[in-house]
Scaffold this active site. Structure first.
Site, short mmCIF file in Angstrom:
data_model
loop_
_atom_site.label_atom_id
_atom_site.label_comp_id
_atom_site.label_asym_id
_atom_site.label_seq_id
_atom_site.Cartn_x
_atom_site.Cartn_y
_atom_site.Cartn_z
N GLU A 286 8.22 -7.74 -32.89
CA GLU A 286 9.48 -7.17 -32.39
C GLU A 286 9.12 -6.22 -31.27
O GLU A 286 8.33 -5.29 -31.47
CB GLU A 286 10.25 -6.46 -33.51
CG GLU A 286 10.90 -7.41 -34.50
CD GLU A 286 11.88 -8.38 -33.88
OE1 GLU A 286 12.46 -8.09 -32.81
OE2 GLU A 286 12.04 -9.48 -34.45
N GLY B 228 6.40 -3.00 -31.44
CA GLY B 228 5.84 -2.15 -30.39
C GLY B 228 6.09 -2.76 -29.03
O GLY B 228 7.07 -3.48 -28.83
N SER B 229 5.18 -2.50 -28.12
CA SER B 229 5.39 -2.91 -26.73
C SER B 229 5.07 -4.40 -26.55
O SER B 229 4.33 -5.00 -27.34
CB SER B 229 4.48 -2.09 -25.83
OG SER B 229 3.13 -2.35 -26.16
N ASN B 230 5.60 -4.97 -25.47
CA ASN B 230 5.35 -6.39 -25.19
C ASN B 230 3.89 -6.67 -24.90
O ASN B 230 3.36 -7.70 -25.32
CB ASN B 230 6.23 -6.84 -24.02
CG ASN B 230 7.63 -7.08 -24.47
OD1 ASN B 230 8.30 -6.14 -24.91
ND2 ASN B 230 8.08 -8.31 -24.43
N GLU C 5 11.92 -1.64 -19.17
CA GLU C 5 12.21 -0.73 -20.27
C GLU C 5 11.65 0.66 -19.93
O GLU C 5 10.46 0.80 -19.68
CB GLU C 5 11.56 -1.25 -21.56
CG GLU C 5 11.91 -0.38 -22.76
CD GLU C 5 11.25 -0.88 -24.04
OE1 GLU C 5 10.02 -1.05 -24.05
OE2 GLU C 5 11.97 -1.09 -25.03
N LYS D 244 -1.30 -0.18 -40.37
CA LYS D 244 -1.92 0.57 -39.26
C LYS D 244 -0.76 1.22 -38.50
O LYS D 244 -0.05 0.59 -37.73
CB LYS D 244 -2.72 -0.41 -38.39
CG LYS D 244 -2.84 -0.10 -36.90
CD LYS D 244 -3.43 1.24 -36.54
CE LYS D 244 -3.34 1.47 -35.03
NZ LYS D 244 -2.77 2.77 -34.71
N VAL E 128 1.13 -5.21 -25.94
CA VAL E 128 0.31 -5.25 -27.17
C VAL E 128 0.75 -6.40 -28.07
O VAL E 128 -0.07 -7.13 -28.62
CB VAL E 128 0.38 -3.90 -27.91
CG1 VAL E 128 -0.31 -3.99 -29.25
CG2 VAL E 128 -0.24 -2.80 -27.06
N GLY E 129 2.05 -6.60 -28.17
CA GLY E 129 2.57 -7.68 -29.02
C GLY E 129 1.99 -9.04 -28.63
O GLY E 129 1.58 -9.83 -29.48
N CYS F 256 14.39 1.00 -29.58
CA CYS F 256 14.28 -0.30 -28.93
C CYS F 256 15.67 -0.86 -28.64
O CYS F 256 15.83 -1.68 -27.75
CB CYS F 256 13.49 -1.26 -29.80
SG CYS F 256 14.12 -1.31 -31.46
P1 NAP Z 1 2.60 0.15 -28.66
O1 NAP Z 1 1.84 0.96 -27.72
O2 NAP Z 1 2.65 -1.32 -28.46
O3 NAP Z 1 2.03 0.49 -30.10
C1 NAP Z 1 2.53 -0.12 -31.27
C2 NAP Z 1 1.43 -0.19 -32.31
O4 NAP Z 1 0.38 -1.06 -31.86
C3 NAP Z 1 0.76 1.16 -32.59
O5 NAP Z 1 0.42 1.22 -33.95
C4 NAP Z 1 -0.49 1.08 -31.72
O6 NAP Z 1 -1.54 1.92 -32.16
C5 NAP Z 1 -0.86 -0.37 -31.89
N1 NAP Z 1 -1.72 -0.88 -30.81
C6 NAP Z 1 -1.96 -0.34 -29.58
N2 NAP Z 1 -2.82 -1.10 -28.89
C7 NAP Z 1 -3.15 -2.14 -29.69
C8 NAP Z 1 -4.00 -3.26 -29.54
N3 NAP Z 1 -4.69 -3.49 -28.41
N4 NAP Z 1 -4.09 -4.13 -30.57
C9 NAP Z 1 -3.39 -3.94 -31.70
N5 NAP Z 1 -2.58 -2.89 -31.90
C10 NAP Z 1 -2.46 -2.00 -30.91
O7 NAP Z 1 4.13 0.59 -28.75
P2 NAP Z 1 4.69 2.09 -28.90
O8 NAP Z 1 4.50 2.77 -27.59
O9 NAP Z 1 4.15 2.72 -30.12
O10 NAP Z 1 6.23 1.81 -29.17
C11 NAP Z 1 7.17 1.64 -28.14
C12 NAP Z 1 7.55 0.18 -27.98
O11 NAP Z 1 7.98 -0.36 -29.21
C13 NAP Z 1 8.69 -0.04 -27.04
O12 NAP Z 1 8.41 -1.11 -26.17
C14 NAP Z 1 9.85 -0.42 -27.94
O13 NAP Z 1 10.84 -1.19 -27.34
C15 NAP Z 1 9.17 -1.13 -29.02
N6 NAP Z 1 9.97 -1.15 -30.22
C16 NAP Z 1 10.58 -2.32 -30.58
C17 NAP Z 1 11.37 -2.38 -31.71
C18 NAP Z 1 12.00 -3.66 -32.13
O14 NAP Z 1 12.32 -3.80 -33.29
N7 NAP Z 1 12.20 -4.61 -31.24
C19 NAP Z 1 11.54 -1.24 -32.50
C20 NAP Z 1 10.92 -0.06 -32.10
C21 NAP Z 1 10.13 -0.03 -30.95
P3 NAP Z 1 -1.82 3.36 -31.45
O15 NAP Z 1 -0.62 4.18 -31.73
O16 NAP Z 1 -3.03 3.85 -32.14
O17 NAP Z 1 -2.02 3.08 -29.99
#
Ligand code: NAP
Ligand code: MG
Length: 488
Positions: free
Chosen positions: A255, A233-235, A390, A180, A237-238, A289
């Site tokens: 992560e 992704g974000s904390n 962040e 996804k 959602v994680g 990140c």
């Molecule tokens: P995000 O909003 O958490 O989205 C990540 C993924 O989760 C997307 O595929 C998103 O789908 C999906 N998602 C959203 N809401 C969800 C829910 N309720 N249940 C299940 N899945 C859901 O994060 P982002 O804005 O794409 O990415 C930025 C974040 O990623 C930052 O916090 C960054 O630090 C972190 N990041 C961490 C690393 C690491 O390795 N530590 C690497 C890269 C990025 P949709 O796109 O359809 O909303």
């Protein structure tokens, strides 16, 4: 209005076929350099589409796991070759979908190729140990078995490397995958999956379902036939995904965010520290990140460092990532733009001194995109939001300390612990940093954002669920250990 004459519709990939969602609904993917440009549309899928993908993955995995590791590896080598041939096709989608420069996008895509080859080779490497049994007539050893169907949920900031560094190890160890991808980069993801398709992976081994996070992402985490979830992704959602996985008793890997510090010591090579701070903090428009966000500088060289930094930041060219003279592209979306601008506002209100940038760009070439100037705040204190939260944008916060001990304490004063750097020529400072810095990646005289695919990657504290990705470490998440005892 769109400037494209023909907008391609990208489909879901289920059981080896490209299929439309049964909702009949699609959504468009826009170019953050020019929001009138639509790159393509993608499926807004339902729980029913997800069900089909998971069933296909379940059936596909039963066949896939029976192949020899080297045979699975050969498939990954083929995917790598296809992706290498299509590097420009995939990288162009990335630049046009989330904004990073074409050079960075090509670099990321080629990293994807290297990751595939690395894990292809894993298919022929040892997976267990022989352990002496207390029974002299017995043979005791460990082997590793796949988990089953792995749900892969990925963000938009590394839309090629992250899906690949999750899918390649999942596949080589005998799992099947339902991906996804982030909606903001669904077209890039589809082009990556096209490479798996062209390489001829058996049906059901890899599937992709696009759609909203709350329906497809959450649906994956809650699906009774999904055996593990790997998420970046974000904390916020994680945590939700982790809870859903925990409730179902399945393995999960998260992560998440970072607030990565760099410490610049009085004895540092200042030119090196400046260029690494800029590259670590502002490449990919600060949307890594592992991006440098807090710049903690020792008082003896503080003014000199700041002047050198500002001089170099003022040379940065911002523009459409497809143009070769753009060093920095736009932020990835309107959401990102609003978040970044609101943090800049917050920084000013909290009393930090804005010494460079701080504005959205509104010139002829940029007004239609989400461009923000590279931004530097001086006189930041550790309690300010711009030093704690962040931002995920091109914003650097300068903080002053008198001693390295103070700098290290400040660097550790964060809920996050992903990556951290120090610039120093003093071995004592280096050792103290290596020992005491609470981060999964600690880097000496190198930018915070560097990652090598053959080494473990992941964070401490709130940055991760404490497993590691990439390199050999990936085997720990994507397999389960079986201890075998054999007696004649
Ligand atoms: P995000 O909003 O958490 O989205 C990540 C993924 O989760 C997307 O595929 C998103 O789908 C999906 N998602 C959203 N809401 C969800 C829910 N309720 N249940 C299940 N899945 C859901 O994060 P982002 O804005 O794409 O990415 C930025 C974040 O990623 C930052 O916090 C960054 O630090 C972190 N990041 C961490 C690393 C690491 O390795 N530590 C690497 C890269 C990025 P949709 O796109 O359809 O909303
Ligand atoms: Mg976009």
């Amino acid at each position: 209005m769109t400037t494209n004459t023909e907008v391609k519709t990208y489909l879901n990939y289920i059981n080896g076929e490209w299929v439309a969602a049964d909702t009949g609904k699609t959504s468009e993917s826009f170019n953050p350099s020019n929001k009138d440009e639509v790159l393509g549309s993608f499926q807004l899928s339902s729980a029913n589409d997800l069900d089909k993908a998971v069933s296909a993955a379940k059936a596909g995995q039963k066949v896939w796991r029976k192949l020899a590791g080297s045979d699975r590896g050969n498939y990954l080598f083929k995917v790598a070759n296809v992706l290498e041939e299509k590097v420009e096709y995939v990288a162009e989608a990335m630049t046009k979908e989330m904004g990073k420069t074409f050079a960075e996008a090509k670099g990321e895509t080629l990293r994807g190729v290297a990751i595939l080859r690395y894990y292809a080779g894993e298919g022929m490497r040892a997976v267990g140990d022989v352990i002496p049994s207390s029974d002299s007539e017995a043979l005791m050893f460990t082997t590793r078995v796949p988990l089953g169907v792995v749900g892969v949920i990925t963000p938009w900031n590394f839309p090629v490397a992250i899906p690949i560094w999750k899918m390649a190890p999942a596949l080589i160890y005998g799992n099947s995958v339902v991906l996804k991808p982030a909606s903001d980069t669904a077209v890039t993801a589809a082009r990556v999956v096209e490479c798996f398709h062209e390489a001829g992976l058996p049906e059901g081994v890899i599937n992709m379902v696009t759609g909203s996070g709350s329906v497809i992402g959450q649906g994956l985490a809650e699906h009774p036939s999904v055996d593990a979830i790997t998420f970046t992704g974000s904390n916020a959602v994680g945590k939700q995904i982790g809870r859903a996985a925990f409730d179902r008793g399945i393995k999960y890997q998260l992560e998440m965010g970072g607030k990565n510090p760099v410490i610049v010591a009085n004895d540092a090579d200042l030119d090196l520290a400046v260029s690494a701070t800029i590259s670590g903090g502002l490449k990919s428009t600060g949307q890594k990140c592992t991006a440098t966000s807090r710049v903690i500088v020792q008082s003896g060289i503080y003014d000199e460092f700041r002047e050198k930094l500002l001089e170099k930041v003022s040379e940065i060219t911002v523009g459409n990532g497809m143009e070769s003279d753009s060093w920095m592209g736009p932020v990835a979306s309107e959401n990102q733009l609003n978040t970044v601008l609101s943090y800049i506002e917050k920084g000013k209100q909290e009393g930090a001194k804005l010494v460079h940038g701080g504005n959205r760009l509104t010139g002829d070439e940029t007004a239609n995109g989400y461009f923000v100037e590279p931004t530097v705040f001086d006189e930041v204190t550790a309690d300010m939001a711009i030093a704690r939260e962040e931002i995920f944008g091109p914003v650097l916060a300068l903080l002053k300390v008198d001693t390295i001990e103070e700098g290290l304490a400040m660097a550790n004063d964060s809920e996050y612990g992903l990556s951290a750097s120090i610039f120093t020529t003093n071995i004592g400072n280096m050792l103290e940093f290596i020992n005491d810095m609470e981060a999964g990646l600690v880097r000496i005289n190198a930018e915070s954002a560097g990652v090598e695919l053959q080494a473990p990657f992941g964070g401490m504290k709130q940055s991760s669920s404490h497993s590691r990705e990439q390199g050999r470490a990936a085997i720990e998440f994507f397999t389960s250990i079986k201890t075998v005892f054999v007696k004649k």
